[in-house]
Motif scaffolding. Sequence first.
Motif, PDB file in Angstrom:
ATOM      1  N   ALA A   1       0.831  -1.216   0.000  1.00  0.00           N
ATOM      2  CA  ALA A   1       0.000   0.000   0.000  1.00  0.00           C
ATOM      3  C   ALA A   1       0.859   1.257   0.000  1.00  0.00           C
ATOM      4  O   ALA A   1       0.521   2.249  -0.664  1.00  0.00           O
ATOM      5  CB  ALA A   1      -0.939  -0.016   1.208  1.00  0.00           C
ATOM      6  N   ASP A   2       1.966   1.245   0.720  1.00  0.00           N
ATOM      7  CA  ASP A   2       2.852   2.404   0.723  1.00  0.00           C
ATOM      8  C   ASP A   2       3.431   2.652  -0.666  1.00  0.00           C
ATOM      9  O   ASP A   2       3.568   3.806  -1.102  1.00  0.00           O
ATOM     10  CB  ASP A   2       3.989   2.195   1.726  1.00  0.00           C
ATOM     11  N   GLU A   3       3.749   1.573  -1.377  1.00  0.00           N
ATOM     12  CA  GLU A   3       4.307   1.725  -2.723  1.00  0.00           C
ATOM     13  C   GLU A   3       3.267   2.261  -3.700  1.00  0.00           C
ATOM     14  O   GLU A   3       3.598   2.979  -4.634  1.00  0.00           O
ATOM     15  CB  GLU A   3       4.859   0.388  -3.223  1.00  0.00           C
ATOM     16  N   LEU A   4       1.997   1.887  -3.493  1.00  0.00           N
ATOM     17  CA  LEU A   4       0.933   2.357  -4.395  1.00  0.00           C
ATOM     18  C   LEU A   4       0.430   3.745  -4.033  1.00  0.00           C
ATOM     19  O   LEU A   4      -0.378   4.318  -4.767  1.00  0.00           O
ATOM     20  CB  LEU A   4      -0.230   1.359  -4.384  1.00  0.00           C
ATOM     21  N   ALA A   5       0.884   4.288  -2.901  1.00  0.00           N
ATOM     22  CA  ALA A   5       0.408   5.612  -2.479  1.00  0.00           C
ATOM     23  C   ALA A   5       0.796   6.694  -3.473  1.00  0.00           C
ATOM     24  O   ALA A   5       0.096   7.706  -3.604  1.00  0.00           O
ATOM     25  CB  ALA A   5       0.968   5.941  -1.094  1.00  0.00           C
ATOM     26  N   GLY A   6       1.884   6.476  -4.192  1.00  0.00           N
ATOM     27  CA  GLY A   6       2.321   7.467  -5.171  1.00  0.00           C
ATOM     28  C   GLY A   6       1.631   7.354  -6.511  1.00  0.00           C
ATOM     29  O   GLY A   6       1.874   8.176  -7.400  1.00  0.00           O
ATOM     30  N   GLY A   7       0.786   6.355  -6.668  1.00  0.00           N
ATOM     31  CA  GLY A   7       0.072   6.177  -7.918  1.00  0.00           C
ATOM     32  C   GLY A   7       0.138   4.738  -8.382  1.00  0.00           C
ATOM     33  O   GLY A   7       0.843   3.908  -7.787  1.00  0.00           O
ATOM     34  N   PRO A   8      -0.611   4.395  -9.447  1.00  0.00           N
ATOM     35  CA  PRO A   8      -0.653   3.013  -9.946  1.00  0.00           C
ATOM     36  C   PRO A   8       0.733   2.512 -10.353  1.00  0.00           C
ATOM     37  O   PRO A   8       1.588   3.287 -10.787  1.00  0.00           O
ATOM     38  CB  PRO A   8      -1.587   3.100 -11.152  1.00  0.00           C
ATOM     39  N   ARG A   9       0.935   1.204 -10.180  1.00  0.00           N
ATOM     40  CA  ARG A   9       2.191   0.580 -10.565  1.00  0.00           C
ATOM     41  C   ARG A   9       1.893  -0.698 -11.329  1.00  0.00           C
ATOM     42  O   ARG A   9       0.940  -1.416 -11.013  1.00  0.00           O
ATOM     43  CB  ARG A   9       3.024   0.211  -9.319  1.00  0.00           C
ATOM     44  N   THR A  10       2.721  -0.996 -12.326  1.00  0.00           N
ATOM     45  CA  THR A  10       2.598  -2.281 -13.017  1.00  0.00           C
ATOM     46  C   THR A  10       3.115  -3.371 -12.083  1.00  0.00           C
ATOM     47  O   THR A  10       3.792  -3.100 -11.083  1.00  0.00           O
ATOM     48  CB  THR A  10       3.417  -2.296 -14.309  1.00  0.00           C
ATOM     49  N   ALA A  11       2.837  -4.607 -12.442  1.00  0.00           N
ATOM     50  CA  ALA A  11       3.312  -5.723 -11.630  1.00  0.00           C
ATOM     51  C   ALA A  11       4.839  -5.716 -11.552  1.00  0.00           C
ATOM     52  O   ALA A  11       5.415  -5.962 -10.485  1.00  0.00           O
ATOM     53  CB  ALA A  11       2.803  -7.039 -12.195  1.00  0.00           C
ATOM     54  N   ALA A  12       5.479  -5.429 -12.670  1.00  0.00           N
ATOM     55  CA  ALA A  12       6.943  -5.417 -12.694  1.00  0.00           C
ATOM     56  C   ALA A  12       7.494  -4.315 -11.785  1.00  0.00           C
ATOM     57  O   ALA A  12       8.443  -4.526 -11.024  1.00  0.00           O
ATOM     58  CB  ALA A  12       7.450  -5.239 -14.128  1.00  0.00           C
ATOM     59  N   GLN A  13       6.908  -3.128 -11.892  1.00  0.00           N
ATOM     60  CA  GLN A  13       7.358  -2.010 -11.055  1.00  0.00           C
ATOM     61  C   GLN A  13       7.143  -2.306  -9.572  1.00  0.00           C
ATOM     62  O   GLN A  13       8.021  -2.048  -8.742  1.00  0.00           O
ATOM     63  CB  GLN A  13       6.597  -0.735 -11.436  1.00  0.00           C
ATOM     64  N   LEU A  14       5.978  -2.837  -9.258  1.00  0.00           N
ATOM     65  CA  LEU A  14       5.641  -3.106  -7.861  1.00  0.00           C
ATOM     66  C   LEU A  14       6.525  -4.223  -7.307  1.00  0.00           C
ATOM     67  O   LEU A  14       7.001  -4.142  -6.165  1.00  0.00           O
ATOM     68  CB  LEU A  14       4.168  -3.476  -7.751  1.00  0.00           C
TER      69      LEU A  14
END
Length: 366
Positions: free
Chosen positions: A61-74
Amino acid sequence: MTSTAPQKLPPLPVLRAIDRVRAALGSLYRNLVPGHIALLELQIAGFLSQAISTAAELGIADELAGGPRTAAQLARAVEVDEEGLRRLMRLLVSYGVFAQRRDGSYALTRMGATLRSDAPVTLRDVSKFFGSKFHRSHWSHLTDAVRTGEAVGPAIDGSSFFEYAATHRDVGELFDRAMTSIGTLSTEPLLAAYDFGRFGTLVDVGGGQGGLLTEILGRHPAARGIVFDLPTVVDDLAAELEAAGLSQRCAVEAGSFFEKVPDGGDAYLLKHILHDWSDERAEQILRTIRLAMNRSTTLLVIELVLPEDDRPHPGKFIDLEMLVNTDGGHERTEAQFRELLARSGFTLTRTVHTAAPDCVLEAVAR
């Protein structure tokens, strides 16, 4: 310290009506589908719980707080296998914990946002604690607890839960943060339902990091308070109160509520304390507080109050948590609280329900 900005809550009658409808629909569904299907769905709900705990542990959730992420990015950000992440997110997306956009990227939902470490009411540490090896290992011995009626900690760890948490600070600190988070869930409903501002000095017995008391003081400038807890719990609290501008109105005292609590309070708060203890030990706590009170002082016990009916209720889950992890702790009905208070020298004057599962049991000394 928590925020003192009030949040608008739905009216209590509306929430009660929604709860009744939800319970009725759940009961109807379980009665309509084949019994083995209904039971299997309940059984595998544990998988979902562990998946949420994994998301909390990884900080998704902290990583997605900055906006959507692809599976690879996440996957790169949280340092996990990309395919393993996709499989985890597939389950969590299907239950609305996260969302998947048309381009395949993942995004936060209202529910998933509560797993952020910086959320106003964060459930990240709660989820991490409930999914931890320590907690899971205890619950795997629920059968033993039911057979014996005793906590499983002494047999597994060689000590009680609270003793273990005190000496194994990785567990203890996670537990403390989790309980602080759980406490924030009921803060707004409590402040909306009960007028704490009518008291001059409030003593929060077993007040931990003072979350509820600091909220009360922040909204009632004329009120004063004392946070009372074990030395290991309140060691750094004075500095936090000073940073929050409350040091002139809120004192910190250390000690054991089995021995003595501060004198001079107009109201004594006990939030989520009594359910940790057997009736005998709870009565000891209450009698200690009774000695510090006078005839005009009010006791405020804040706890889950078990309903007398057979509808689902969060207290029924926590009651088993008490069975597994405490020496005689348990949730109580209003009638049981009334009896416990009476044996300890109090009269229950009223029970105030809130928009959360918690209630405020108001009592006076006899």
